[in-house]
Design an enzyme around this catalytic site. Sequence first.
Site, PDB file in Angstrom:
ATOM      1  N   ASP A  40     -31.349 -21.252 -27.939  1.00  0.00           N
ATOM      2  CA  ASP A  40     -31.096 -21.139 -29.383  1.00  0.00           C
ATOM      3  C   ASP A  40     -29.984 -20.128 -29.662  1.00  0.00           C
ATOM      4  O   ASP A  40     -29.824 -19.155 -28.918  1.00  0.00           O
ATOM      5  CB  ASP A  40     -32.394 -20.721 -30.086  1.00  0.00           C
ATOM      6  CG  ASP A  40     -32.334 -20.951 -31.585  1.00  0.00           C
ATOM      7  OD1 ASP A  40     -31.498 -21.767 -32.033  1.00  0.00           O
ATOM      8  OD2 ASP A  40     -33.120 -20.321 -32.305  1.00  0.00           O
ATOM      9  N   GLY A  70     -25.188 -21.940 -33.074  1.00  0.00           N
ATOM     10  CA  GLY A  70     -24.551 -21.948 -34.386  1.00  0.00           C
ATOM     11  C   GLY A  70     -24.134 -20.548 -34.812  1.00  0.00           C
ATOM     12  O   GLY A  70     -23.007 -20.339 -35.280  1.00  0.00           O
ATOM     13  N   HIS A 116     -21.964 -25.110 -29.619  1.00  0.00           N
ATOM     14  CA  HIS A 116     -22.660 -26.037 -28.727  1.00  0.00           C
ATOM     15  C   HIS A 116     -21.851 -26.254 -27.441  1.00  0.00           C
ATOM     16  O   HIS A 116     -22.416 -26.347 -26.355  1.00  0.00           O
ATOM     17  CB  HIS A 116     -22.911 -27.379 -29.430  1.00  0.00           C
ATOM     18  CG  HIS A 116     -23.825 -27.266 -30.614  1.00  0.00           C
ATOM     19  ND1 HIS A 116     -25.004 -26.539 -30.584  1.00  0.00           N
ATOM     20  CD2 HIS A 116     -23.738 -27.768 -31.883  1.00  0.00           C
ATOM     21  CE1 HIS A 116     -25.605 -26.602 -31.775  1.00  0.00           C
ATOM     22  NE2 HIS A 116     -24.852 -27.340 -32.577  1.00  0.00           N
ATOM     23  N   ARG A 139     -30.685 -32.030 -39.274  1.00  0.00           N
ATOM     24  CA  ARG A 139     -29.393 -31.340 -39.442  1.00  0.00           C
ATOM     25  C   ARG A 139     -28.367 -32.278 -40.069  1.00  0.00           C
ATOM     26  O   ARG A 139     -28.554 -33.497 -40.066  1.00  0.00           O
ATOM     27  CB  ARG A 139     -28.906 -30.848 -38.082  1.00  0.00           C
ATOM     28  CG  ARG A 139     -29.819 -29.794 -37.542  1.00  0.00           C
ATOM     29  CD  ARG A 139     -29.240 -29.091 -36.363  1.00  0.00           C
ATOM     30  NE  ARG A 139     -30.150 -28.049 -35.946  1.00  0.00           N
ATOM     31  CZ  ARG A 139     -29.837 -27.036 -35.179  1.00  0.00           C
ATOM     32  NH1 ARG A 139     -28.607 -26.912 -34.707  1.00  0.00           N
ATOM     33  NH2 ARG A 139     -30.727 -26.124 -34.863  1.00  0.00           N
ATOM     34  N   LEU A 147     -33.449 -28.647  -7.028  1.00  0.00           N
ATOM     35  CA  LEU A 147     -33.925 -28.204  -8.348  1.00  0.00           C
ATOM     36  C   LEU A 147     -34.232 -29.439  -9.181  1.00  0.00           C
ATOM     37  O   LEU A 147     -33.445 -30.384  -9.202  1.00  0.00           O
ATOM     38  CB  LEU A 147     -32.836 -27.377  -9.054  1.00  0.00           C
ATOM     39  CG  LEU A 147     -33.129 -26.958 -10.496  1.00  0.00           C
ATOM     40  CD1 LEU A 147     -34.069 -25.743 -10.543  1.00  0.00           C
ATOM     41  CD2 LEU A 147     -31.848 -26.617 -11.248  1.00  0.00           C
TER      42      LEU A 147
HETATM   43  C1  IPE Z   1     -35.162 -25.260 -31.180  1.00  0.00           C
HETATM   44  O1  IPE Z   1     -34.146 -24.607 -31.890  1.00  0.00           O
HETATM   45  C2  IPE Z   1     -34.654 -26.517 -30.588  1.00  0.00           C
HETATM   46  C3  IPE Z   1     -33.598 -26.387 -29.566  1.00  0.00           C
HETATM   47  C4  IPE Z   1     -33.109 -25.297 -29.082  1.00  0.00           C
HETATM   48  C5  IPE Z   1     -33.140 -27.630 -29.048  1.00  0.00           C
HETATM   49  P1  IPE Z   1     -34.006 -24.732 -33.461  1.00  0.00           P
HETATM   50  O2  IPE Z   1     -32.856 -23.882 -33.849  1.00  0.00           O
HETATM   51  O3  IPE Z   1     -33.949 -26.141 -33.889  1.00  0.00           O
HETATM   52  O4  IPE Z   1     -35.389 -24.118 -33.979  1.00  0.00           O
HETATM   53  P2  IPE Z   1     -35.818 -23.590 -35.422  1.00  0.00           P
HETATM   54  O5  IPE Z   1     -35.486 -24.675 -36.387  1.00  0.00           O
HETATM   55  O6  IPE Z   1     -35.035 -22.356 -35.706  1.00  0.00           O
HETATM   56  O7  IPE Z   1     -37.274 -23.309 -35.301  1.00  0.00           O
HETATM   57  C1  IPE Z   2     -29.518 -24.360 -30.474  1.00  0.00           C
HETATM   58  O1  IPE Z   2     -28.655 -23.621 -31.252  1.00  0.00           O
HETATM   59  C2  IPE Z   2     -28.965 -25.733 -30.166  1.00  0.00           C
HETATM   60  C3  IPE Z   2     -29.677 -26.837 -30.819  1.00  0.00           C
HETATM   61  C4  IPE Z   2     -30.746 -26.728 -31.569  1.00  0.00           C
HETATM   62  C5  IPE Z   2     -29.134 -28.157 -30.580  1.00  0.00           C
HETATM   63  P1  IPE Z   2     -28.663 -23.731 -32.825  1.00  0.00           P
HETATM   64  O2  IPE Z   2     -27.712 -24.815 -33.219  1.00  0.00           O
HETATM   65  O3  IPE Z   2     -30.027 -23.872 -33.349  1.00  0.00           O
HETATM   66  O4  IPE Z   2     -28.054 -22.329 -33.232  1.00  0.00           O
HETATM   67  P2  IPE Z   2     -28.496 -21.423 -34.474  1.00  0.00           P
HETATM   68  O5  IPE Z   2     -29.963 -21.181 -34.355  1.00  0.00           O
HETATM   69  O6  IPE Z   2     -28.144 -22.178 -35.715  1.00  0.00           O
HETATM   70  O7  IPE Z   2     -27.683 -20.166 -34.301  1.00  0.00           O
HETATM   71 MG    MG Z   3     -31.451 -22.546 -33.953  1.00  0.00          MG
END
Ligand code: IPE
Ligand code: IPE
Ligand code: MG
Length: 252
Positions: free
Chosen positions: A22, A25, A39, A73, A133
């Site tokens: 996570d 973004g 990403h 999203r 792995l």
């Molecule tokens: C969890 O992250 C899913 C992935 C990393 C693929 P999110 O960014 O979607 O989770 P929430 O919405 O903050 O809980």
């Molecule tokens: C995790 O990063 C990747 C996916 C969920 C695909 P995020 O896209 O959720 O990044 P933040 O949480 O918005 O920073």
């Molecule tokens: Mg996130």
Amino acid sequence: MAKADTHSTSCKIPRHVAIIMDGNGRWARKRHLPRVAGHRMGLEAVRKTIQACVEQGVEILTLFAFSSENWRRPAEEVGLLMKLFITALDSEVKKLHRNGVCLRVIGELSAFTPELQQRITAAEILTAGNSTLTLNIAANYGGRWDITRAARALAAQVERGELRSAEIDEELLRRQLSLADLPDPDLFIRTGGEQRISNFLLWQLAYTEFYFTDLLWPAFDAVALQQAFDSFGSRQRRFGRTSEQVEEAGDA
Ligand code: IPE
Ligand code: IPE
Ligand code: MG
């Protein structure tokens, strides 16, 4: 007893690591870049993590790439993520295969385009015999989906008269879940500062050690992984027993 429970708790290197990757973004936003740039850099962190896991002797790595809720999203971001997934499969699979990685994708794959599904199947077939792995990518995955699907499979067996409802126990349900042939994760890592499961492996994480870091996923690397392993190595896994019992059994 499940396989993971019998794995010596004195091992400093977890056998199965599960990661919620996570923060892509926010990493991009900090740099005034579009989210997709985060990403893309996230993919670089995936490469580094796989490499480090191979070097450390981790047997199984499960990465959360796209949750069943991530469809919420903006369509543009979802589209770009799908494209990135296809590009990554095209560019990485041969290399993974050379490095002895067995790739599997878990989740509701029917929601993906036939093109992506075909690539996933081809990659799984190509790498099926590898054993250095096992890399599980969770895509359109949700822990609730996983458990619901397992319940439906057992219900279908009851309907066909192959099973009586009274015979259903944890082991039978477990066998219907994703990753049923693998030990449960020993260590769960979530980057990006949030401390929640976000519908990842709900059943399989029942006795997993949790580790949270504020690092955003694109900044995650071998050093950060080692810190997580150090934390893991300092913990006593009791699986319901007392410390004394664990120490006596010699697996503390
Ligand atoms: C969890 O992250 C899913 C992935 C990393 C693929 P999110 O960014 O979607 O989770 P929430 O919405 O903050 O809980
Ligand atoms: C995790 O990063 C990747 C996916 C969920 C695909 P995020 O896209 O959720 O990044 P933040 O949480 O918005 O920073
Ligand atoms: Mg996130």
